[in-house]
Design a protein around this motif. Structure first.
Motif, mmCIF file in Angstrom:
data_model
loop_
_atom_site.group_PDB
_atom_site.id
_atom_site.type_symbol
_atom_site.label_atom_id
_atom_site.label_comp_id
_atom_site.label_asym_id
_atom_site.label_seq_id
_atom_site.Cartn_x
_atom_site.Cartn_y
_atom_site.Cartn_z
ATOM 1 N N ALA A 285 2.243 1.651 -3.475
ATOM 2 C CA ALA A 285 1.193 2.096 -4.398
ATOM 3 C C ALA A 285 0.872 3.561 -4.197
ATOM 4 C CB ALA A 285 -0.062 1.235 -4.220
ATOM 5 N N LEU B 284 0.822 -1.207 0.000
ATOM 6 C CA LEU B 284 0.000 0.000 0.000
ATOM 7 C C LEU B 284 0.857 1.258 0.000
ATOM 8 C CD1 LEU B 284 -2.783 -1.056 2.539
ATOM 9 C CD2 LEU B 284 -3.032 -0.724 0.072
ATOM 10 N N SER C 65 -2.405 -0.111 -9.662
ATOM 11 C CA SER C 65 -3.511 -0.302 -8.722
ATOM 12 C C SER C 65 -3.599 -1.722 -8.183
ATOM 13 C CB SER C 65 -4.833 0.070 -9.387
ATOM 14 O OG SER C 65 -5.071 -0.745 -10.517
ATOM 15 N N LYS D 124 -2.814 -2.042 -4.502
ATOM 16 C CA LYS D 124 -3.804 -1.640 -3.513
ATOM 17 C C LYS D 124 -4.692 -2.823 -3.126
ATOM 18 C CE LYS D 124 -3.926 3.088 -5.298
ATOM 19 N NZ LYS D 124 -4.773 4.140 -5.908
#
Length: 393
Positions: free
Chosen positions: A27, A24, A34, A37
């Motif tokens: 990202a 995360l 994406s 995520k």
């Protein structure tokens, strides 16, 4: 031998949460697309679900149901992350809906009598998502030639029989009343094996992304940015694998400077791309096209003899003429000169030199033909013969 299942749960929780936070964070910083995520949230939830069994002595209402629902959801999100890694443009709403539907029974199923069946259901869900993840990982490994894709596929494959075994032991009542604490027997060892693979595979998609980026950088380093043809670096790397006999074609655009001067460099760039497409469309699948420099190209054709090389050269000339006619009209003056040589690739440099020499012979012929054509157009009509005095009488 007894195993401390509580410690295994703590290890899963820590490793999963760390993996999720790392993905995360990367990202959020733009390092990953994406997919990270979904993969990151899935692992954070997986870590949270691993903590839930450890909190059972607190007798918090709904803890078991929420923990199981989070666990089912986490595997769905991890699978969604893998799908988004495979295809960033894929629609994910159907998979999100499936993950939600699969997790819903875990929230509503609270009867203590059915605890074994709930555990079995959760492990079957885990195994199904792992199987689906394996399918996507294998597809990526084949399509993109990612060796790490096979490693990821193996890591997710190994947990499938472990989850299914845990489901069987749960249905048959062999897990015991407490999921944590000291346990022994096959069910405990299946849990330990699954934990080992879960801990390591949290960063597996990151390794796939690293290999994919490495391949993309290698491709960019070996490809001409304007035409898409290979460059000299690609040629030097590819020649290591060429064996046996074949042919080499040298291509050069005629009157390319005049084309740039008259129509601009954008038209010249278009002509180079047309030449590349004409060459790629004319050669066999085993052939390669390289931009040698400027408006000069090399085609290496394994297994092609001189007669086939001549036919391929004619096809390139015809396709290039069609492309330039579409670009500038049928009266364009830009052509392509080609020379070819066939023989053993052990003397590849000699073949290139020979093809290059014949290409310039063809270019000189083309210039001579153009010069004759230009003079014939520029010359005035021939004067009528003079009549001599004797003919006047």
């Amino acid at each position: 031998m007894l195993l401390d299942i509580s410690t295994l749960y703590i290890m899963v929780a820590l490793c999963s949460v760390v993996a999720g936070i790392v993905h995360l964070t990367a990202a959020a910083g733009g390092r990953f697309d994406s997919w990270a995520k979904w993969w990151g949230v899935g692992h954070v939830l997986l870590g949270a679900s691993a903590v839930a069994p450890l909190l059972r002595p607190l007798h918090l209402p709904g803890l078991v149901n929420i923990g199981n629902a989070i666990a089912a959801t986490s595997y769905g999100l991890i699978y969604i992350g893998m799908r988004r890694f495979a295809d960033p443009s894929e629609r994910l709403r159907p998979w999100i809906a499936i993950a939600s539907i699969v997790a819903l029974p875990m929230l509503l199923w609270s009867s203590p009598v059915d605890a074994g069946y709930r555990i079995a259901y959760l492990n079957v869900v885990r195994s199904l998502f792992d199987v689906a993840t394996v399918v996507v990982a294998v597809r990526i490994a084949r399509q993109e030639a990612l060796r790490t894709g096979w490693i990821v596929a193996v890591m997710f494959t190994m947990t499938v029989p472990m989850f299914l075994g845990r489901a069987w032991f749960a249905v048959t009542g062999q897990l015991g009343p407490e999921p944590t604490g000291m346990h022994g027997g096959p069910a405990a060892w299946l849990a330990a094996g699954a934990v080992a693979f879960i801990m390591f595979r949290g960063f597996s998609l990151m390794t796939m992304d690293a290999e994919r980026c490495e391949q993309r950088l290698a491709t960019l380093a070996e490809r001409d940015g304007l035409t898409g043809a290979g460059n000299r670096t690609a040629f030097d790397r590819a020649r290591i694998g060429w064996r046996g006999d074949g042919a080499v074609l040298m291509l050069d655009l005629n009157r390319f400077k005049a084309l740039n001067d008259r129509h601009g460099h954008a038209t010249g760039d278009a002509a180079l791309r047309i030449a590349t497409r004409a060459a790629v469309a004319s050669i066999a699948m085993t052939g390669r096209v390289f931009r040698w420099g400027g408006d000069e190209f090399v085609c290496v054709l394994p297994g092609i003899d001189a007669a086939d090389a001549e036919a391929i050269a004619a096809g390139i000339v015809a396709r290039f003429d069609q492309g330039m006619s579409a670009l500038l009209g049928p009266g364009h003056a830009t052509g392509v000169s080609i020379g070819w040589a066939a023989g053993s690739f052990e003397t590849l440099d000699h073949l290139i030199t020979q093809a290059d020499r014949l290409m310039y012979v063809d270019k000189h012929r083309s210039r001579a033909r153009a010069s004759i054509a230009q003079r014939s157009v520029a010359d005035p009509a021939p004067a009528p013969p003079l009549i001599s005095q004797s003919q006047h009488g």
